[in-house]
Scaffold this motif. Structure first.
Motif, PDB file in Angstrom:
ATOM      1  N   LYS A 247      -1.066   0.159   4.294  1.00 31.29           N
ATOM      2  CA  LYS A 247       0.228  -0.085   3.643  1.00 31.29           C
ATOM      3  C   LYS A 247       1.341   0.381   4.574  1.00 31.29           C
ATOM      4  O   LYS A 247       1.117   1.086   5.542  1.00 31.29           O
ATOM      5  N   LYS A 248       2.568  -0.058   4.268  1.00 26.22           N
ATOM      6  CA  LYS A 248       3.719   0.323   5.085  1.00 26.22           C
ATOM      7  C   LYS A 248       4.873   0.761   4.195  1.00 26.22           C
ATOM      8  O   LYS A 248       4.796   0.645   2.969  1.00 26.22           O
ATOM      9  N   LYS A 249       5.935   1.249   4.822  1.00 25.55           N
ATOM     10  CA  LYS A 249       7.125   1.690   4.099  1.00 25.55           C
ATOM     11  C   LYS A 249       7.597   0.566   3.177  1.00 25.55           C
ATOM     12  O   LYS A 249       7.665  -0.588   3.583  1.00 25.55           O
ATOM     13  N   GLY A 250       7.898   0.937   1.933  1.00 23.36           N
ATOM     14  CA  GLY A 250       8.377  -0.034   0.958  1.00 23.36           C
ATOM     15  C   GLY A 250       7.289  -0.603   0.056  1.00 23.36           C
ATOM     16  O   GLY A 250       7.580  -1.120  -1.016  1.00 23.36           O
ATOM     17  N   ASP A 251       6.030  -0.509   0.490  1.00 22.33           N
ATOM     18  CA  ASP A 251       4.927  -1.005  -0.339  1.00 22.33           C
ATOM     19  C   ASP A 251       4.775  -0.109  -1.569  1.00 22.33           C
ATOM     20  O   ASP A 251       5.095   1.085  -1.545  1.00 22.33           O
ATOM     21  N   VAL A 252       4.268  -0.702  -2.643  1.00 20.52           N
ATOM     22  CA  VAL A 252       4.037   0.023  -3.893  1.00 20.52           C
ATOM     23  C   VAL A 252       2.552  -0.032  -4.204  1.00 20.52           C
ATOM     24  O   VAL A 252       1.928  -1.092  -4.122  1.00 20.52           O
ATOM     25  N   ILE A 253       1.983   1.135  -4.519  1.00 26.32           N
ATOM     26  CA  ILE A 253       0.577   1.200  -4.934  1.00 26.32           C
ATOM     27  C   ILE A 253       0.534   1.677  -6.373  1.00 26.32           C
ATOM     28  O   ILE A 253       1.481   2.295  -6.861  1.00 26.32           O
ATOM     29  N   ARG A 254      -0.551   1.379  -7.035  1.00 25.92           N
ATOM     30  CA  ARG A 254      -0.726   1.824  -8.418  1.00 25.92           C
ATOM     31  C   ARG A 254      -1.866   2.831  -8.444  1.00 25.92           C
ATOM     32  O   ARG A 254      -2.974   2.528  -8.021  1.00 25.92           O
ATOM     33  N   PHE A 255      -1.578   4.049  -8.926  1.00 27.86           N
ATOM     34  CA  PHE A 255      -2.569   5.106  -8.996  1.00 27.86           C
ATOM     35  C   PHE A 255      -2.441   5.805 -10.332  1.00 27.86           C
ATOM     36  O   PHE A 255      -1.357   6.273 -10.698  1.00 27.86           O
ATOM     37  N   ARG A 256      -3.550   5.849 -11.082  1.00 29.58           N
ATOM     38  CA  ARG A 256      -3.570   6.491 -12.409  1.00 29.58           C
ATOM     39  C   ARG A 256      -2.420   6.008 -13.294  1.00 29.58           C
ATOM     40  O   ARG A 256      -1.655   6.805 -13.841  1.00 29.58           O
ATOM     41  N   GLU A 257      -2.291   4.704 -13.363  1.00 30.87           N
ATOM     42  CA  GLU A 257      -1.311   4.042 -14.222  1.00 30.87           C
ATOM     43  C   GLU A 257       0.139   4.348 -13.840  1.00 30.87           C
ATOM     44  O   GLU A 257       1.041   4.207 -14.660  1.00 30.87           O
ATOM     45  N   SER A 258       0.375   4.766 -12.590  1.00 29.55           N
ATOM     46  CA  SER A 258       1.732   5.011 -12.105  1.00 29.55           C
ATOM     47  C   SER A 258       1.971   4.188 -10.847  1.00 29.55           C
ATOM     48  O   SER A 258       1.082   4.059 -10.001  1.00 29.55           O
ATOM     49  N   ASP A 259       3.172   3.657 -10.729  1.00 32.78           N
ATOM     50  CA  ASP A 259       3.552   2.958  -9.506  1.00 32.78           C
ATOM     51  C   ASP A 259       4.142   3.979  -8.547  1.00 32.78           C
ATOM     52  O   ASP A 259       5.015   4.767  -8.919  1.00 32.78           O
TER      53      ASP A 259
ATOM     54  N   SER B 259       6.968   8.287  -3.230  1.00 31.59           N
ATOM     55  CA  SER B 259       7.935   8.696  -4.250  1.00 31.59           C
ATOM     56  C   SER B 259       7.454   9.919  -5.027  1.00 31.59           C
ATOM     57  O   SER B 259       8.229  10.559  -5.731  1.00 31.59           O
ATOM     58  N   THR B 260       6.173  10.285  -4.869  1.00 33.91           N
ATOM     59  CA  THR B 260       5.632  11.433  -5.609  1.00 33.91           C
ATOM     60  C   THR B 260       5.152  12.583  -4.736  1.00 33.91           C
ATOM     61  O   THR B 260       5.261  13.736  -5.130  1.00 33.91           O
ATOM     62  N   ASN B 261       4.577  12.290  -3.566  1.00 35.20           N
ATOM     63  CA  ASN B 261       3.970  13.332  -2.722  1.00 35.20           C
ATOM     64  C   ASN B 261       4.049  12.956  -1.244  1.00 35.20           C
ATOM     65  O   ASN B 261       4.444  11.855  -0.884  1.00 35.20           O
TER      66      ASN B 261
END
Length: 152
Positions: free
Chosen positions: A133-145, A97-99
């Motif tokens: 991870k796969k499509k649809g998974d959510v990770i948390r990086f630097r306090e962002s989902d 969603s970001t990069n």
């Protein structure tokens, strides 16, 4: 460009990035060796010995950089572009969603058709979060989902 063409272009640009780094370090080593030869021809004394010692240190540091480049080349050689996986692995292109990321080596930003992709190592913090991870998974990086929108 289709997914396979994008992946091949990213891989090719990473290879070029490594080759450029290798060429720069080899040029530095050649320059140091030339300077060492010049130092040998000059007169003896403390200044001469200090100059030689500094050049030797520079040569050792450049040699370490060359070893590191060899490790990076080795990591890149392990990528099989033919393998398709739904899960993030070495050689995956991951859209979030970001990069956009190319899991390969830490070569930084690479533009393909005007869009930025970030070549990152699997061992990097983001690489470790994305691994398996796969499509649809959510990770948390630097306090962002961050949501994974595609993997190829």
């Amino acid at each position: 460009m289709n997914h396979q063409e994008i992946k091949l272009e990213l891989f090719t640009k990473c290879k070029q990035w490594i080759a450029n780094r290798r060429n720069k370090v080899e040029t530095v080593i050649a320059d140091i060796m030339e300077s060492l030869e010049d130092e040998t021809k000059s007169s003896a004394g403390d200044k001469h010995e200090t100059g030689r010692a500094m050049l030797q240190i520079d040569r050792e540091q450049a040699g370490e950089q060359l070893k590191e480049i060899g490790k990076i080349e080795d990591a890149l050689s392990k990528i099989d572009l033919k393998i398709k996986s739904q899960y993030v692995r070495l050689g995956s292109v991951v859209h979030t969603s970001t990069n956009r990321f190319f899991i390969s080596v830490s070569a930084g930003e690479i533009k393909i058709e005007g869009r930025p992709y970030y070549a990152i190592a699997l061992a990097s913090p983001m690489g470790q979060l994305l691994l398996s991870k796969k499509k649809g998974d959510v990770i948390r990086f630097r306090e962002s989902d961050i949501t994974i929108t595609s993997v190829y």
